[in-house]
Design an enzyme around this catalytic site. Structure first.
Site, mmCIF file in Angstrom:
data_model
loop_
_atom_site.group_PDB
_atom_site.id
_atom_site.type_symbol
_atom_site.label_atom_id
_atom_site.label_comp_id
_atom_site.label_asym_id
_atom_site.label_seq_id
_atom_site.Cartn_x
_atom_site.Cartn_y
_atom_site.Cartn_z
ATOM 1 N N HIS A 49 40.413 30.255 -4.635
ATOM 2 C CA HIS A 49 39.102 29.732 -5.161
ATOM 3 C C HIS A 49 39.461 29.719 -6.629
ATOM 4 O O HIS A 49 38.273 30.165 -7.451
ATOM 5 C CB HIS A 49 37.990 30.013 -4.643
ATOM 6 C CG HIS A 49 37.048 29.138 -4.637
ATOM 7 N ND1 HIS A 49 35.852 28.917 -3.828
ATOM 8 C CD2 HIS A 49 36.661 28.071 -5.690
ATOM 9 C CE1 HIS A 49 34.968 27.667 -4.093
ATOM 10 N NE2 HIS A 49 35.597 27.291 -5.365
ATOM 11 N N ARG A 63 36.117 22.109 -0.550
ATOM 12 C CA ARG A 63 35.050 23.237 -0.025
ATOM 13 C C ARG A 63 35.968 23.500 1.383
ATOM 14 O O ARG A 63 36.451 22.712 2.162
ATOM 15 C CB ARG A 63 33.719 22.771 0.302
ATOM 16 C CG ARG A 63 32.954 22.699 -0.854
ATOM 17 C CD ARG A 63 32.473 24.303 -0.999
ATOM 18 N NE ARG A 63 31.502 24.625 -2.323
ATOM 19 C CZ ARG A 63 32.184 24.749 -3.641
ATOM 20 N NH1 ARG A 63 33.445 24.851 -3.820
ATOM 21 N NH2 ARG A 63 31.412 24.836 -4.588
HETATM 22 P P1 NDP Z 1 31.226 14.546 -7.690
HETATM 23 O O1 NDP Z 1 29.992 14.732 -7.235
HETATM 24 O O2 NDP Z 1 31.568 14.084 -9.115
HETATM 25 O O3 NDP Z 1 32.245 13.677 -6.581
HETATM 26 C C1 NDP Z 1 32.138 13.672 -5.337
HETATM 27 C C2 NDP Z 1 32.797 12.680 -4.732
HETATM 28 O O4 NDP Z 1 32.926 12.815 -3.361
HETATM 29 C C3 NDP Z 1 32.284 11.131 -4.912
HETATM 30 O O5 NDP Z 1 33.588 10.244 -5.324
HETATM 31 C C4 NDP Z 1 31.663 10.927 -3.598
HETATM 32 O O6 NDP Z 1 31.519 9.537 -3.308
HETATM 33 C C5 NDP Z 1 32.449 11.586 -2.623
HETATM 34 N N1 NDP Z 1 31.853 11.845 -1.636
HETATM 35 C C6 NDP Z 1 30.901 12.528 -1.284
HETATM 36 N N2 NDP Z 1 30.361 12.499 -0.049
HETATM 37 C C7 NDP Z 1 31.193 11.769 0.719
HETATM 38 C C8 NDP Z 1 31.208 11.398 1.977
HETATM 39 N N3 NDP Z 1 30.476 11.562 3.005
HETATM 40 N N4 NDP Z 1 32.366 10.228 2.323
HETATM 41 C C9 NDP Z 1 33.107 9.851 1.225
HETATM 42 N N5 NDP Z 1 33.151 10.261 0.095
HETATM 43 C C10 NDP Z 1 32.078 11.292 -0.350
HETATM 44 O O7 NDP Z 1 31.835 16.104 -7.632
HETATM 45 P P2 NDP Z 1 33.102 16.762 -8.241
HETATM 46 O O8 NDP Z 1 34.224 15.811 -8.393
HETATM 47 O O9 NDP Z 1 32.691 17.155 -9.669
HETATM 48 O O10 NDP Z 1 33.571 18.029 -7.415
HETATM 49 C C11 NDP Z 1 33.719 17.725 -5.990
HETATM 50 C C12 NDP Z 1 33.653 19.137 -5.318
HETATM 51 O O11 NDP Z 1 34.531 19.756 -5.699
HETATM 52 C C13 NDP Z 1 32.363 19.957 -5.633
HETATM 53 O O12 NDP Z 1 31.151 19.315 -4.850
HETATM 54 C C14 NDP Z 1 32.716 21.249 -5.035
HETATM 55 O O13 NDP Z 1 32.500 21.503 -3.770
HETATM 56 C C15 NDP Z 1 34.150 21.413 -5.223
HETATM 57 N N6 NDP Z 1 34.641 22.093 -6.540
HETATM 58 C C16 NDP Z 1 35.709 22.928 -6.264
HETATM 59 C C17 NDP Z 1 36.217 23.847 -7.081
HETATM 60 C C18 NDP Z 1 37.053 24.805 -6.821
HETATM 61 O O14 NDP Z 1 37.427 25.677 -7.391
HETATM 62 N N7 NDP Z 1 37.976 24.549 -5.955
HETATM 63 C C19 NDP Z 1 35.610 23.856 -8.390
HETATM 64 C C20 NDP Z 1 34.306 22.988 -8.539
HETATM 65 C C21 NDP Z 1 34.056 22.066 -7.797
HETATM 66 P P3 NDP Z 1 30.910 8.567 -4.404
HETATM 67 O O15 NDP Z 1 31.807 8.227 -5.632
HETATM 68 O O16 NDP Z 1 30.644 7.348 -3.618
HETATM 69 O O17 NDP Z 1 29.670 9.221 -4.852
#
Ligand code: NDP
Length: 309
Positions: free
Chosen positions: A272, A224
């Site tokens: 994006h 993001r």
């Molecule tokens: P997931 O929910 O599967 O994974 C999120 C990861 O981020 C997890 O490993 C989580 O940790 C980690 N995380 C969240 N908050 C924190 C924090 N405060 N500190 C450290 N680690 C953190 O999401 P996805 O992998 O499916 O997607 C990730 C993001 O990618 C989406 O939320 C979206 O914003 C973005 N995205 C972008 C797209 C694009 O086209 N550019 C398309 C789709 C998504 P933990 O493993 O401990 O839960």
């Protein structure tokens, strides 16, 4: 069970065909012809205007076709008890991994310089490190970040990952939580951010965090735009501390015409579109959850409202 597709730019016919093939008994209505909103059990949607979800009184869950949950969670009209299901599917992860790999390799192998050499008619060998000596740090080890980390391991890069809770991925050095963040950054020659936007990740990559990266580090962001303090990124590249960045996401999208990123020689951008949600794969999580509802089982792939993702 009635499901409403909110038609944006997506090829709605593809979604309909996928549902018809995989769950023919499902009644699918297409926005804005939703009929009696009280009859709708499930909403399958792209970005939806604030307040709109709350106008469906009997929803069992909402699935976002592509976007992260941040925008939906920001909608004060959404009941706290309404489950939000993430649009997980394998093609999303593989296309995201391909986008990241492209930028990692482009940077590591100096392909931009090779393209310039060709344009100038110059035969110029450019040395590069073996992949095992390139340390890549992947922020976020979820569906997308996990797939990216595994793909990078497959190419022999030195991969570490950072997540909120400890994650165990073969070949990936795991770091978890804020206390391990600086250590993780300090060993990341290439930093890949695939985190969700939450109160904890807003502006996480600020001047201090960027300064903790090794000199010459490269930043890749497809999570993001809000993860990065954009002016701090520009300053760090301008000072030579960072060698550049590849960005797919921005604080304001579309990126304003006068934004400094557009003409920056060390910033590479895409609008994006780093990953792709195919209709065929994306409907699976909806269908699985409808079956779970019917069987009285807990829903899968739901967002943790407290964590914000
Ligand atoms: P997931 O929910 O599967 O994974 C999120 C990861 O981020 C997890 O490993 C989580 O940790 C980690 N995380 C969240 N908050 C924190 C924090 N405060 N500190 C450290 N680690 C953190 O999401 P996805 O992998 O499916 O997607 C990730 C993001 O990618 C989406 O939320 C979206 O914003 C973005 N995205 C972008 C797209 C694009 O086209 N550019 C398309 C789709 C998504 P933990 O493993 O401990 O839960």
């Amino acid at each position: 069970m009635i499901l409403v597709l909110k038609a944006g730019r997506e090829p709605v016919a593809d979604w309909l065909a996928a549902f018809a093939a995989k769950m023919p008994e499902l009644e699918v209505r297409i926005w804005p012809d939703v009929g009696d909103r009280a009859e709708v059990d499930v909403l399958f949607t792209t970005r939806i205007a604030e307040g709109e979800v709350a106008r469906f009184p009997n929803l069992r869950f909402v699935t976002l076709i592509a976007a992260g949950a941040d925008r939906l969670l920001a909608d004060p009209g959404i009941p706290a008890s309404l489950p939000i299901v993430r649009s997980v599917n394998p093609q999303r992860a593989t296309t995201m991994a391909a986008w990241v790999l492209y930028h990692v390799i482009r940077h590591h192998r100096d392909f931009a310089a090779h393209e310039a050499d060709q344009a100038d008619g110059r035969w110029q060998l450019r040395e590069y490190l073996p992949p095992g000596r390139v340390r890549i740090g992947v922020m976020g080890l979820g569906d997308l970040g996990g797939a990216v980390a595994r793909a990078l391991v497959g190419l022999g890069y030195g991969v570490a990952g950072w997540s909120r809770r400890p994650r165990n991925i073969a070949g990936v050095e795991g770091f978890a939580g804020p206390r391990r963040f600086a250590r993780f950054l300090a060993r990341s020659d290439i930093l890949v951010a695939i985190l969700p936007f939450t109160p904890d990740t807003d502006g996480l990559l600020d001047a201090r965090a960027l300064a903790a990266l090794p000199r010459g580090a490269y930043v890749i962001n497809s999570g993001r735009g809000e993860l990065i303090v954009e002016q701090d990124l520009l300053t760090a590249i301008g000072s030579g501390h960072l060698s550049g960045a590849a960005l797919d996401v921005f604080r304001v999208e579309p990126l304003p015409a006068d934004h400094a990123f557009w003409a920056h020689p060390k910033i590479t951008m895409t609008p994006h579109n780093s990953c792709m949600a195919s209709a065929w794969h994306s409907v699976d999580v909806v269908i699985e959850n409808i079956r779970r509802l019917e069987a009285g089982q807990p829903l899968a792939a739901t967002i943790d409202r407290a964590a914000g993702y």
